[in-house]
Design an enzyme around this catalytic site. Structure first.
Site, mmCIF file in Angstrom:
data_model
loop_
_atom_site.group_PDB
_atom_site.id
_atom_site.type_symbol
_atom_site.label_atom_id
_atom_site.label_comp_id
_atom_site.label_asym_id
_atom_site.label_seq_id
_atom_site.Cartn_x
_atom_site.Cartn_y
_atom_site.Cartn_z
ATOM 1 N N LYS A 146 32.763 30.921 46.058
ATOM 2 C CA LYS A 146 35.342 30.571 45.913
ATOM 3 C C LYS A 146 35.239 31.459 47.043
ATOM 4 C CE LYS A 146 33.916 33.354 42.748
ATOM 5 N NZ LYS A 146 33.554 34.231 41.209
ATOM 6 N N THR A 191 46.554 37.697 40.420
ATOM 7 C CA THR A 191 45.239 37.246 40.860
ATOM 8 C C THR A 191 43.848 38.340 40.173
ATOM 9 O OG1 THR A 191 44.547 38.227 42.843
ATOM 10 C CG2 THR A 191 45.736 36.339 43.268
ATOM 11 N N GLY A 230 41.090 39.343 37.471
ATOM 12 C CA GLY A 230 40.297 38.451 36.987
ATOM 13 C C GLY A 230 40.246 36.644 37.106
ATOM 14 N N THR A 231 40.837 36.206 38.177
ATOM 15 C CA THR A 231 40.471 35.167 38.854
ATOM 16 C C THR A 231 38.704 33.987 38.287
ATOM 17 O OG1 THR A 231 40.178 35.006 41.046
ATOM 18 C CG2 THR A 231 42.389 34.473 39.752
ATOM 19 N N GLY A 232 37.825 35.425 39.169
ATOM 20 C CA GLY A 232 36.866 34.677 39.377
ATOM 21 C C GLY A 232 36.261 35.020 37.600
ATOM 22 N N CYS A 233 37.254 35.391 36.504
ATOM 23 C CA CYS A 233 36.053 35.847 35.840
ATOM 24 C C CYS A 233 36.645 34.660 34.984
ATOM 25 C CB CYS A 233 36.906 37.178 35.259
ATOM 26 S SG CYS A 233 35.763 38.452 35.901
HETATM 27 N N1 LIG Z 1 46.257 32.634 45.671
HETATM 28 C C1 LIG Z 1 45.416 31.655 44.949
HETATM 29 N N2 LIG Z 1 45.705 30.423 44.679
HETATM 30 C C2 LIG Z 1 45.027 29.755 43.616
HETATM 31 N N3 LIG Z 1 43.780 29.877 43.549
HETATM 32 C C3 LIG Z 1 43.428 30.560 43.816
HETATM 33 C C4 LIG Z 1 44.279 31.854 43.987
HETATM 34 N N4 LIG Z 1 43.292 32.989 44.843
HETATM 35 C C5 LIG Z 1 42.115 32.512 43.879
HETATM 36 N N5 LIG Z 1 42.285 31.241 43.661
HETATM 37 C C6 LIG Z 1 40.757 30.593 43.444
HETATM 38 O O1 LIG Z 1 40.144 31.096 41.670
HETATM 39 C C7 LIG Z 1 39.148 31.444 41.907
HETATM 40 C C8 LIG Z 1 37.966 32.788 41.807
HETATM 41 O O2 LIG Z 1 38.494 32.616 43.498
HETATM 42 P P1 LIG Z 1 38.637 34.508 43.781
HETATM 43 O O3 LIG Z 1 39.393 34.755 43.726
HETATM 44 O O4 LIG Z 1 37.721 33.813 45.166
HETATM 45 O O5 LIG Z 1 37.063 35.028 42.828
HETATM 46 P P2 LIG Z 1 37.142 36.219 42.682
HETATM 47 O O6 LIG Z 1 37.635 37.104 41.077
HETATM 48 O O7 LIG Z 1 35.380 36.348 41.507
HETATM 49 O O8 LIG Z 1 37.153 37.640 43.640
HETATM 50 C C9 LIG Z 1 38.904 30.685 43.061
HETATM 51 O O9 LIG Z 1 38.727 28.939 42.574
HETATM 52 C C10 LIG Z 1 39.758 30.090 43.911
HETATM 53 O O10 LIG Z 1 39.614 29.233 44.799
HETATM 54 C C1 LIG Z 2 34.705 44.711 33.979
HETATM 55 C C2 LIG Z 2 35.202 44.055 35.579
HETATM 56 N N1 LIG Z 2 34.187 43.253 35.133
HETATM 57 C C3 LIG Z 2 34.703 42.038 36.699
HETATM 58 C C4 LIG Z 2 35.926 41.855 37.620
HETATM 59 C C5 LIG Z 2 36.107 41.341 39.197
HETATM 60 O O1 LIG Z 2 37.374 40.542 38.868
HETATM 61 P P1 LIG Z 2 38.283 40.352 40.220
HETATM 62 O O2 LIG Z 2 37.352 40.263 41.085
HETATM 63 O O3 LIG Z 2 39.656 39.742 39.509
HETATM 64 O O4 LIG Z 2 38.789 42.300 40.440
HETATM 65 C C6 LIG Z 2 36.956 44.279 37.082
HETATM 66 N N2 LIG Z 2 37.171 44.139 37.600
HETATM 67 N N3 LIG Z 2 36.712 44.209 36.076
HETATM 68 MG MG LIG Z 3 39.632 36.953 43.448
#
Ligand SMILES: Nc1ncnc2c1ncn2[C@@H]1O[C@H](COP(=O)(O)OP(=O)(O)O)[C@@H](O)[C@H]1O
Ligand SMILES: Cc1ncc(COP(=O)(O)O)c(N)n1
Ligand SMILES: [Mg+2]
Length: 577
Positions: free
Chosen positions: A249, A282, A284-287
């Site tokens: 990601k 943003t 929690g997007t990854g979860c």
């Molecule tokens: N500002 C944003 N606009 C659109 N998509 C986003 C944005 N930030 C993250 N994403 C998308 O959300 C998902 C989670 O990405 P990311 O933030 O890299 O992971 P995590 O939340 O695990 O750190 C991916 O599909 C990424 O492309």
């Molecule tokens: C309990 C728990 N699990 C996963 C994430 C990661 O999420 P994020 O990358 O959006 O902070 C988090 N912050 N807390």
């Molecule tokens: Mg993220």
């Protein structure tokens, strides 16, 4: 336990017919009752034999399973989330529950850690004792018909080993691993001690792993990841650790105006690109992305479709939808999975699941042509998709309802496995019954507004328009795109007024929606059409040029090559081989 049921949107639709509640397995078994047929979609679609349009739909919420024979019990797609609790409910278990609910999948939970967390950061972490994680896992997996396990925060080597051991004892259909290590706020959720057990034990069991930039870098011994090419290299190296698929990601990719993720399945790289939503919400997007993938896999959809077609778009849409909501005073706000917080009324906002770049090569089937060339509708659709069609519409004017439904189901399977949306011309009932991606309606068909109400916010609605007034109405009615034509004269529509390139341009300029041009377009004139110089003209819809010939695959490839050469900008999801 008494069975309880409710009627969905009953006030709107239940006007003419009584509604019958039958579980989906009944239709899978070809169950019929009098002249009512039942679909196997999550909503329970009923239509009468003699009417051409849907009269109503019902949803069954609970059913007393003990009163049903085994063959009629309802199996709900089920994801088990093994993750940490986020007290702020933006990420972790809470995000997983909401994402699965939004995707209409049951989610059970095994909590590995309890965090004190808010929009500012993580204030405290208390891991659940390993044997109690084991007890939770056993409780759920020994009893509850889990389809897919999705993991988030796994804070210790002991917990990971217990999970792997339990999964060997209770195998599931798929394992989605989000290798959570650091929160968006920069707080450590799982330290470097877990890296080797991730790499050596968990990843080889995974159907997909979904690391973010920092996690991918940590898993690859700290290698710098700064460009999309770096993501691609990382995806390949992570794939070599044993998971069946990898999604790296790129939400945190520096200097990128798009949110770019790289998906690699061992054969192909897919670059998933969406405009970066300008928001702080943003967390929690990854979860949520990983849960959404798990949810679609639990429904039985293939991996590429779950990742590209649903999960990436779901996150993008939810981010866009919740970009201005305000929860907490810190820099990482949560987003709204259920797209409700900002909602003032049922209709004022809706999920934009539609990606206008899908309009590039829009294949429209024609039953006469398939008959003429002795091919089945499914053969035609398969060849068109293999040739590069980016969206398919089934236009079966003369087909019997039952035949049409069966073909639509078969075509949908093909489309889903390639991540290509399938629309149905005119027949909302067929679209609902087979859970197609949407419909295309003409000016004299079911009004787009009604189609939208019946199909709900997540489906695609396209409308044929010849004039600026019609395009404005389509937008008001909640359509996603406009089909404009006939651009050139065509045999497939008798007495159809040709609008020409000028008419097309006028419609495009008046339209706030993306437009696909239709009517007499083929290899000889597609470039001329695409070069009229309006940014919202996104592609060409074609019938004869693809299907009125010996080899659909060759014709589609030719047109695809030509369209790919024209410089069409905008949102693209490229397949890089
Ligand atoms: N500002 C944003 N606009 C659109 N998509 C986003 C944005 N930030 C993250 N994403 C998308 O959300 C998902 C989670 O990405 P990311 O933030 O890299 O992971 P995590 O939340 O695990 O750190 C991916 O599909 C990424 O492309
Ligand atoms: C309990 C728990 N699990 C996963 C994430 C990661 O999420 P994020 O990358 O959006 O902070 C988090 N912050 N807390
Ligand atoms: Mg993220």
């Amino acid at each position: 336990m008494a069975s309880s049921t409710f009627l969905s949107a009953s006030s709107l639709f239940a006007t003419k017919h009584y509604l019958l509640l039958i579980p989906p397995q009944a239709s899978a078994k070809g169950y019929t009752n009098n002249n009512l047929r039942v679909s196997n979609s999550p909503s329970f679609v009923l239509r009468t034999k003699n009417s051409t349009h849907l009269q109503g739909f019902v949803a069954m919420q609970e059913k007393d399973a003990s009163t049903l024979g085994d063959d009629l019990k309802i199996k709900i797609p089920h994801v088990l989330s093994v993750a940490g609790s986020d007290s702020g409910a933006g990420a972790g278990i809470q995000a997983d529950l909401k994402a699965c609910a939004a995707r209409r999948v049951y989610c059970s939970t095994v909590i590995t850690s309890v965090t004190a967390q808010n929009t500012v950061g993580v204030q405290g972490v208390s891991n659940v004792p390993e044997d109690f994680v084991a007890e939770q896992l056993k409780s759920v997996l020994s009893d509850m018909q889990v389809d897919v396990v999705k993991t988030g925060m796994l804070p210790s080597v002991g917990i990971i080993n217990i999970l792997c051991k339990t999964l060997r004892e209770f195998p599931v259909q798929a394992l989605v691993v989000d290798p959570v290590m650091v929160s968006t706020s920069g707080d450590v959720l799982a330290g470097p001690s877990i890296l080797s057990v991730f790499r050596e034990v968990l990843f080889p069991m995974a159907d997909i792993i979904t690391p973010n930039l920092k996690e991918a870098s940590a898993l690859l011994d700290g290698v710098q990841l700064e460009t999309v090419d770096d993501l691609r290299c990382a995806a390949r190296l992570l794939y070599d650790m044993g998971p069946k698929n990898v999604l790296v990601k790129g939400g945190d990719l520096p200097d990128s105006s798009d949110a770019v993720d790289i998906f690699f399945n061992g054969d192909n790289f897919y670059e998933l690109r969406s405009p970066r939503v300008k928001t702080q919400n943003t967390h929690g997007t990854g979860c949520s992305l990983a849960s959404c993938i798990a949810a679609e896999l639990a429904k039985g959809y293939p991996m590429v479709s779950a990742v590209k077609q649903v999960a990436k778009r779901f996150v993008e849409t939810a981010l866009d939808y919740s970009k201005d909501i305000f929860i907490g005073n810190g820099p990482q706000g949560p987003f709204d999975h259920l797209l409700r917080l900002k909602r003032h009324s049922q209709d004022c906002h809706r999920l934009q699941a539609f990606n206008s770049s899908d309009l590039l090569l829009y294949a429209v089937t024609d039953s006469e042509m398939n008959k003429k060339w002795g091919r089945s509708i499914t053969d035609a659709v398969k060849a068109a998709i293999e040739g590069g069609a980016t969206i398919v519409q089934l236009r079966e004017k003369d087909a019997e309802t039952q035949d049409f439904l069966e073909s639509a189901k078969a075509c949908l399977k093909i489309c889903r496995s390639h991540g290509v949306p399938l629309l149905i011309n005119d027949r909302i009932d067929i679209a609902l019954a087979c859970d197609a991606d949407g419909v295309h309606v003409g000016q004299s068909d079911m009004p787009a507004r009604v189609a939208r109400t019946l199909l709900g916010p997540e489906k695609i609605v396209g409308v044929s328009c010849k004039t600026p007034e019609q395009t404005r109405q389509a937008w008001v009615d909640g359509a996603d795109y406009i089909g404009c034509g006939g651009v050139y004269p065509t045999n497939t529509k008798e007495n159809n007024i040709t609008v020409g390139l000028d008419g097309l341009k006028t419609v495009c300029m008046a339209s706030t929606l993306p437009v696909v041009a239709i009517g007499g377009i083929g290899v000889s004139n597609a470039r001329t059409v695409m070069e009229i110089g309006v940014p919202n003209l996104k592609g060409v819809a074609v019938v004869s040029a693809l299907f009125d010939g010996e080899c659909v695959l060759t014709e589609t490839r030719k047109l695809h090559a030509m369209l790919s050469e024209s410089n069409i900008d905008g949102y693209t999801q490229k397949l890089i081989i």
